[in-house]
Motif scaffolding. Structure first.
Motif, PDB file in Angstrom:
ATOM      1  N   SER A  63       0.859  -1.180   0.000  1.00 54.50           N
ATOM      2  CA  SER A  63       0.000   0.000   0.000  1.00 54.50           C
ATOM      3  C   SER A  63       0.897   1.233   0.000  1.00 54.50           C
ATOM      4  O   SER A  63       2.050   1.168   0.449  1.00 54.50           O
ATOM      5  CB  SER A  63      -0.919   0.011   1.228  1.00 54.50           C
ATOM      6  OG  SER A  63      -0.146   0.025   2.420  1.00 54.50           O
ATOM      7  N   TRP A  64       0.366   2.295  -0.543  1.00 55.87           N
ATOM      8  CA  TRP A  64       1.106   3.553  -0.566  1.00 55.87           C
ATOM      9  C   TRP A  64       0.826   4.308   0.720  1.00 55.87           C
ATOM     10  O   TRP A  64      -0.310   4.385   1.169  1.00 55.87           O
ATOM     11  CB  TRP A  64       0.704   4.400  -1.765  1.00 55.87           C
ATOM     12  CG  TRP A  64       1.233   3.859  -3.049  1.00 55.87           C
ATOM     13  CD1 TRP A  64       0.575   3.096  -3.966  1.00 55.87           C
ATOM     14  CD2 TRP A  64       2.557   4.025  -3.547  1.00 55.87           C
ATOM     15  NE1 TRP A  64       1.394   2.770  -5.003  1.00 55.87           N
ATOM     16  CE2 TRP A  64       2.625   3.334  -4.778  1.00 55.87           C
ATOM     17  CE3 TRP A  64       3.688   4.674  -3.077  1.00 55.87           C
ATOM     18  CZ2 TRP A  64       3.783   3.290  -5.536  1.00 55.87           C
ATOM     19  CZ3 TRP A  64       4.841   4.627  -3.835  1.00 55.87           C
ATOM     20  CH2 TRP A  64       4.883   3.943  -5.041  1.00 55.87           C
ATOM     21  N   GLN A  65       1.896   4.849   1.308  1.00 54.33           N
ATOM     22  CA  GLN A  65       1.756   5.668   2.504  1.00 54.33           C
ATOM     23  C   GLN A  65       2.457   6.991   2.262  1.00 54.33           C
ATOM     24  O   GLN A  65       3.487   7.038   1.590  1.00 54.33           O
ATOM     25  CB  GLN A  65       2.359   4.965   3.715  1.00 54.33           C
ATOM     26  CG  GLN A  65       1.625   3.688   4.067  1.00 54.33           C
ATOM     27  CD  GLN A  65       2.157   3.035   5.324  1.00 54.33           C
ATOM     28  OE1 GLN A  65       3.159   3.455   5.888  1.00 54.33           O
ATOM     29  NE2 GLN A  65       1.483   1.987   5.766  1.00 54.33           N
ATOM     30  N   SER A  66       1.878   8.038   2.826  1.00 57.30           N
ATOM     31  CA  SER A  66       2.471   9.372   2.692  1.00 57.30           C
ATOM     32  C   SER A  66       3.261   9.702   3.945  1.00 57.30           C
ATOM     33  O   SER A  66       2.804   9.464   5.064  1.00 57.30           O
ATOM     34  CB  SER A  66       1.390  10.421   2.480  1.00 57.30           C
ATOM     35  OG  SER A  66       0.727  10.193   1.266  1.00 57.30           O
ATOM     36  N   VAL A  67       4.450  10.217   3.717  1.00 52.48           N
ATOM     37  CA  VAL A  67       5.298  10.706   4.805  1.00 52.48           C
ATOM     38  C   VAL A  67       5.666  12.129   4.413  1.00 52.48           C
ATOM     39  O   VAL A  67       6.484  12.345   3.524  1.00 52.48           O
ATOM     40  CB  VAL A  67       6.561   9.836   4.974  1.00 52.48           C
ATOM     41  CG1 VAL A  67       7.441  10.398   6.084  1.00 52.48           C
ATOM     42  CG2 VAL A  67       6.182   8.393   5.239  1.00 52.48           C
ATOM     43  N   GLY A  68       5.009  13.087   5.042  1.00 56.45           N
ATOM     44  CA  GLY A  68       5.180  14.464   4.592  1.00 56.45           C
ATOM     45  C   GLY A  68       4.601  14.573   3.186  1.00 56.45           C
ATOM     46  O   GLY A  68       3.477  14.151   2.928  1.00 56.45           O
TER      47      GLY A  68
END
Length: 113
Positions: A63-68
């Motif tokens: 899954s894609w995760q956003s960090v900043g």
């Protein structure tokens, strides 16, 4: 350690480091390096195709995760991946016992060492 040392064992290594929870690509590389005491270094050109293949086989999901403002893909084991990891561990134990028996044979009974 030789670069081809992980050949044939890459799937097991990747599954093992993901056993404790989801990780993104560079964290997987760092985990393998840390667990091996720096002896094993995965290259992205080797690891990402393997992760994609394991995902196609249903052993991982991502899954894609956003960090900043950055996005990164995180991978985690599926139930099938956990079963495959258990099989990999059994195969590894059998392999190391067989190789160990050849490289370090037990002395024959009654023979002085």
């Amino acid at each position: 350690m030789k670069g081809d040392a992980v050949r044939g064992h890459l799937d097991g290594l990747l599954l093992a480091v993901l056993e404790s929870g989801p990780l993104h690509g560079y964290a997987i590389i760092a985990a393998v390096q840390e667990r091996s005491g720096g002896a094993l270094e995965l290259r992205t050109g080797t690891m990402y195709p393997a992760l994609n293949r394991l995902e196609r086989l249903g052993l991982l999901r991502s899954s894609w995760q956003s960090v900043g403002e950055r996005r990164r893909r995180c991978y985690e084991l599926t139930d099938a991946g956990r079963r495959t990891l258990a099989e990999e561990r059994t195969a590894w134990d059998e392999f190391t016992r067989a190789i160990g028996a050849v490289l370090n044979p037990a002395p024959a009974p009654g023979r002085a060492t």
